[in-house]
Design a protein around this motif. Structure first.
Motif, PDB file in Angstrom:
ATOM      1  N   TYR A 128       9.660 -62.752  39.740  1.00  0.00           N
ATOM      2  CA  TYR A 128       8.175 -63.061  39.455  1.00  0.00           C
ATOM      3  C   TYR A 128       6.978 -62.719  40.724  1.00  0.00           C
ATOM      4  O   TYR A 128       7.144 -62.506  42.093  1.00  0.00           O
ATOM      5  CB  TYR A 128       7.411 -64.869  39.608  1.00  0.00           C
ATOM      6  N   LEU A 134       6.181 -66.554  32.601  1.00  0.00           N
ATOM      7  CA  LEU A 134       7.405 -67.515  31.312  1.00  0.00           C
ATOM      8  C   LEU A 134       6.895 -67.716  30.236  1.00  0.00           C
ATOM      9  O   LEU A 134       7.383 -69.251  30.963  1.00  0.00           O
ATOM     10  CB  LEU A 134       8.527 -67.341  32.153  1.00  0.00           C
ATOM     11  N   HIS A 137       9.980 -71.545  26.090  1.00  0.00           N
ATOM     12  CA  HIS A 137      11.844 -70.584  25.107  1.00  0.00           C
ATOM     13  C   HIS A 137      12.870 -71.703  25.233  1.00  0.00           C
ATOM     14  O   HIS A 137      12.659 -72.449  26.400  1.00  0.00           O
ATOM     15  CB  HIS A 137      11.785 -69.054  25.432  1.00  0.00           C
ATOM     16  N   ASP A 139      17.293 -71.196  25.682  1.00  0.00           N
ATOM     17  CA  ASP A 139      17.443 -70.704  26.051  1.00  0.00           C
ATOM     18  C   ASP A 139      18.876 -70.330  24.989  1.00  0.00           C
ATOM     19  O   ASP A 139      19.922 -71.494  24.939  1.00  0.00           O
ATOM     20  CB  ASP A 139      18.546 -70.229  27.247  1.00  0.00           C
ATOM     21  N   VAL A 148      23.573 -75.028  31.767  1.00  0.00           N
ATOM     22  CA  VAL A 148      22.730 -73.656  32.774  1.00  0.00           C
ATOM     23  C   VAL A 148      22.378 -74.149  34.083  1.00  0.00           C
ATOM     24  O   VAL A 148      21.919 -75.012  34.336  1.00  0.00           O
ATOM     25  CB  VAL A 148      21.706 -72.840  31.708  1.00  0.00           C
ATOM     26  N   SER A 150      20.288 -73.564  37.507  1.00  0.00           N
ATOM     27  CA  SER A 150      19.172 -72.313  38.221  1.00  0.00           C
ATOM     28  C   SER A 150      18.602 -72.218  39.526  1.00  0.00           C
ATOM     29  O   SER A 150      18.568 -73.527  39.792  1.00  0.00           O
ATOM     30  CB  SER A 150      17.736 -72.786  37.237  1.00  0.00           C
ATOM     31  N   PHE A 159       7.604 -75.345  36.997  1.00  0.00           N
ATOM     32  CA  PHE A 159       8.337 -75.260  35.485  1.00  0.00           C
ATOM     33  C   PHE A 159       8.637 -75.793  34.878  1.00  0.00           C
ATOM     34  O   PHE A 159       7.932 -77.149  35.282  1.00  0.00           O
ATOM     35  CB  PHE A 159       9.452 -75.585  36.531  1.00  0.00           C
ATOM     36  N   PHE A 184      20.794 -77.980  33.697  1.00  0.00           N
ATOM     37  CA  PHE A 184      20.320 -78.094  32.370  1.00  0.00           C
ATOM     38  C   PHE A 184      21.640 -78.049  31.172  1.00  0.00           C
ATOM     39  O   PHE A 184      22.291 -77.090  31.520  1.00  0.00           O
ATOM     40  CB  PHE A 184      19.262 -76.923  31.516  1.00  0.00           C
ATOM     41  N   HIS A 193      11.604 -74.943  27.214  1.00  0.00           N
ATOM     42  CA  HIS A 193      10.798 -74.597  28.908  1.00  0.00           C
ATOM     43  C   HIS A 193      10.599 -73.130  29.144  1.00  0.00           C
ATOM     44  O   HIS A 193      10.528 -72.579  28.267  1.00  0.00           O
ATOM     45  CB  HIS A 193      12.388 -74.643  30.364  1.00  0.00           C
ATOM     46  N   VAL A 195       8.001 -71.350  32.530  1.00  0.00           N
ATOM     47  CA  VAL A 195       6.871 -70.644  33.859  1.00  0.00           C
ATOM     48  C   VAL A 195       5.663 -70.819  33.791  1.00  0.00           C
ATOM     49  O   VAL A 195       5.023 -69.896  33.760  1.00  0.00           O
ATOM     50  CB  VAL A 195       8.037 -69.789  34.834  1.00  0.00           C
ATOM     51  N   ARG A 213       8.979 -64.905  43.729  1.00  0.00           N
ATOM     52  CA  ARG A 213       9.884 -65.768  43.799  1.00  0.00           C
ATOM     53  C   ARG A 213      11.277 -65.108  42.140  1.00  0.00           C
ATOM     54  O   ARG A 213      10.841 -64.155  41.633  1.00  0.00           O
ATOM     55  CB  ARG A 213       9.073 -66.897  42.308  1.00  0.00           C
ATOM     56  N   ASN A 215      14.858 -66.022  40.326  1.00  0.00           N
ATOM     57  CA  ASN A 215      15.489 -67.501  40.009  1.00  0.00           C
ATOM     58  C   ASN A 215      16.842 -66.905  39.006  1.00  0.00           C
ATOM     59  O   ASN A 215      16.635 -65.530  38.975  1.00  0.00           O
ATOM     60  CB  ASN A 215      14.427 -67.653  38.856  1.00  0.00           C
ATOM     61  N   THR A 217      19.817 -67.757  36.637  1.00  0.00           N
ATOM     62  CA  THR A 217      20.453 -69.102  36.255  1.00  0.00           C
ATOM     63  C   THR A 217      21.926 -68.718  35.818  1.00  0.00           C
ATOM     64  O   THR A 217      21.600 -66.935  35.143  1.00  0.00           O
ATOM     65  CB  THR A 217      19.728 -68.296  34.902  1.00  0.00           C
ATOM     66  N   ARG A 219      25.570 -68.621  33.324  1.00  0.00           N
ATOM     67  CA  ARG A 219      25.222 -69.658  31.860  1.00  0.00           C
ATOM     68  C   ARG A 219      26.778 -69.122  31.428  1.00  0.00           C
ATOM     69  O   ARG A 219      27.487 -67.871  31.943  1.00  0.00           O
ATOM     70  CB  ARG A 219      24.327 -68.372  30.767  1.00  0.00           C
TER      71      ARG A 219
HETATM   72  C1  MD6 Z   1      12.591 -69.655  35.643  1.00  0.00           C
HETATM   73  N1  MD6 Z   1      14.613 -70.791  33.970  1.00  0.00           N
HETATM   74  O1  MD6 Z   1      13.230 -71.043  36.078  1.00  0.00           O
HETATM   75  C2  MD6 Z   1      13.198 -69.719  34.687  1.00  0.00           C
HETATM   76  N2  MD6 Z   1      16.447 -71.096  31.872  1.00  0.00           N
HETATM   77  O2  MD6 Z   1      12.491 -68.661  36.094  1.00  0.00           O
HETATM   78  C3  MD6 Z   1      14.693 -70.779  33.029  1.00  0.00           C
HETATM   79  O3  MD6 Z   1      14.157 -70.083  31.893  1.00  0.00           O
HETATM   80  C4  MD6 Z   1      16.004 -71.226  32.822  1.00  0.00           C
HETATM   81  O4  MD6 Z   1      15.389 -72.120  35.085  1.00  0.00           O
HETATM   82  C5  MD6 Z   1      17.531 -72.508  31.450  1.00  0.00           C
HETATM   83  C6  MD6 Z   1      17.730 -73.061  32.419  1.00  0.00           C
HETATM   84  C7  MD6 Z   1      17.518 -73.545  33.474  1.00  0.00           C
HETATM   85  C8  MD6 Z   1      16.241 -72.657  34.087  1.00  0.00           C
END
Ligand code: MD6
Ligand code: FE
Length: 225
Positions: A128, A134, A137, A139, A148, A150, A159, A184, A193, A195, A213, A215, A217, A219
């Motif tokens: 980012y 973001l 959405h 996942d 997941v 992160s 967030f 998660f 969730h 951003v 930034r 991030n 994740t 999975r």
């Molecule tokens: C973010 N994270 O933190 C985007 N998805 O930039 C996610 O979309 C995310 O942090 C699933 C589980 C944890 C997450």
């Protein structure tokens, strides 16, 4: 305090269970570990599949830039070959990242066995800049309900952790800062969730990131070749 933290670092802050199965651990990664992750992500951003602004099926383009490891994600499926980018096979998911994912679950759930059956096979790495965001959405392209993991590095963000029903309220806004872990899992695995905001200029250059930034994740896709 873990030996990985140098004299002037803080070590992990208090864990917060935002909702059942959703745990935030501030400052989990030390600066050395953040720098190592930044270096790994820089290398993946170059190739074999370069980082890109992902195109959405209806013609839009995401403001976040993404590169994948293990499996290549595009809306809304995983493949080994990045047909939408350059036709190359995605980088292999490294064993050290599996170990990192397992350690993350042990820490988040405060259970030494929490990582035993966890073998993440894909990671989405999002970058980012100051303007990127973001949307809300779920996942849900993974055929597995495994958690997941992160990890955030660089600028702090807001967030938004919502609910499993829809993109709207109720939600909880959490500040994710550099080194923070967010897991998660369980009943929170399919929570909406997003951003909505990055706080530009809050990045510590000692992370190896001068701005923006990252991030990561991890999975479990539940897919086989
Ligand atoms: C973010 N994270 O933190 C985007 N998805 O930039 C996610 O979309 C995310 O942090 C699933 C589980 C944890 C997450
Ligand atoms: Fe997500």
């Amino acid at each position: 305090m873990d030996a990985q933290f140098s004299f002037f670092e803080q070590g992990p802050g208090p864990r917060t269970e935002i909702a059942p199965g959703a745990v935030h651990v501030p400052g989990w990664l030390g600066l050395d570990e953040q720098r190592r992750l930044v270096e790994a992500c820089r290398a993946w951003a170059v190739g074999p599949v370069p980082i890109r602004y992902t195109r959405l099926p209806r013609g839009g383009v995401m403001s976040v830039q993404t590169v994948c490891v293990g499996w290549h994600w595009r809306p809304y499926r995983y493949t080994r070959i990045a047909e939408d980018v350059n036709g190359a096979a995605v980088a292999e998911f490294p064993d050290w990242m599996v170990e990192l994912g397992r350690r993350a679950l042990v820490e988040a759930y405060q259970d030494p066995a929490a990582g035993d059956d966890y073998t993440p096979d894909t990671a989405l790495i999002n970058f980012y800049d100051g303007e990127a965001k973001l949307g809300m959405h779920q996942d849900k392209d993974e055929k597995s309900g495994a958690p997941v993991v992160s990890l955030s590095i660089g600028d702090t963000c807001v967030f938004r952790f919502g609910n499993t029903e829809n993109r709207t309220r109720p939600w909880t806004d959490v500040e994710l800062a550099s080194g923070d872990l967010f897991v998660f899992g369980g009943p929170s695995r399919f929570v909406y969730h997003g951003v909505p905001k990055i706080r530009p200029g809050t990045c510590d250059p000692a992370t190896g990131l001068a701005r923006g930034r990252l991030n990561i994740t991890m999975r479990v896709t539940g897919l086989t070749d």
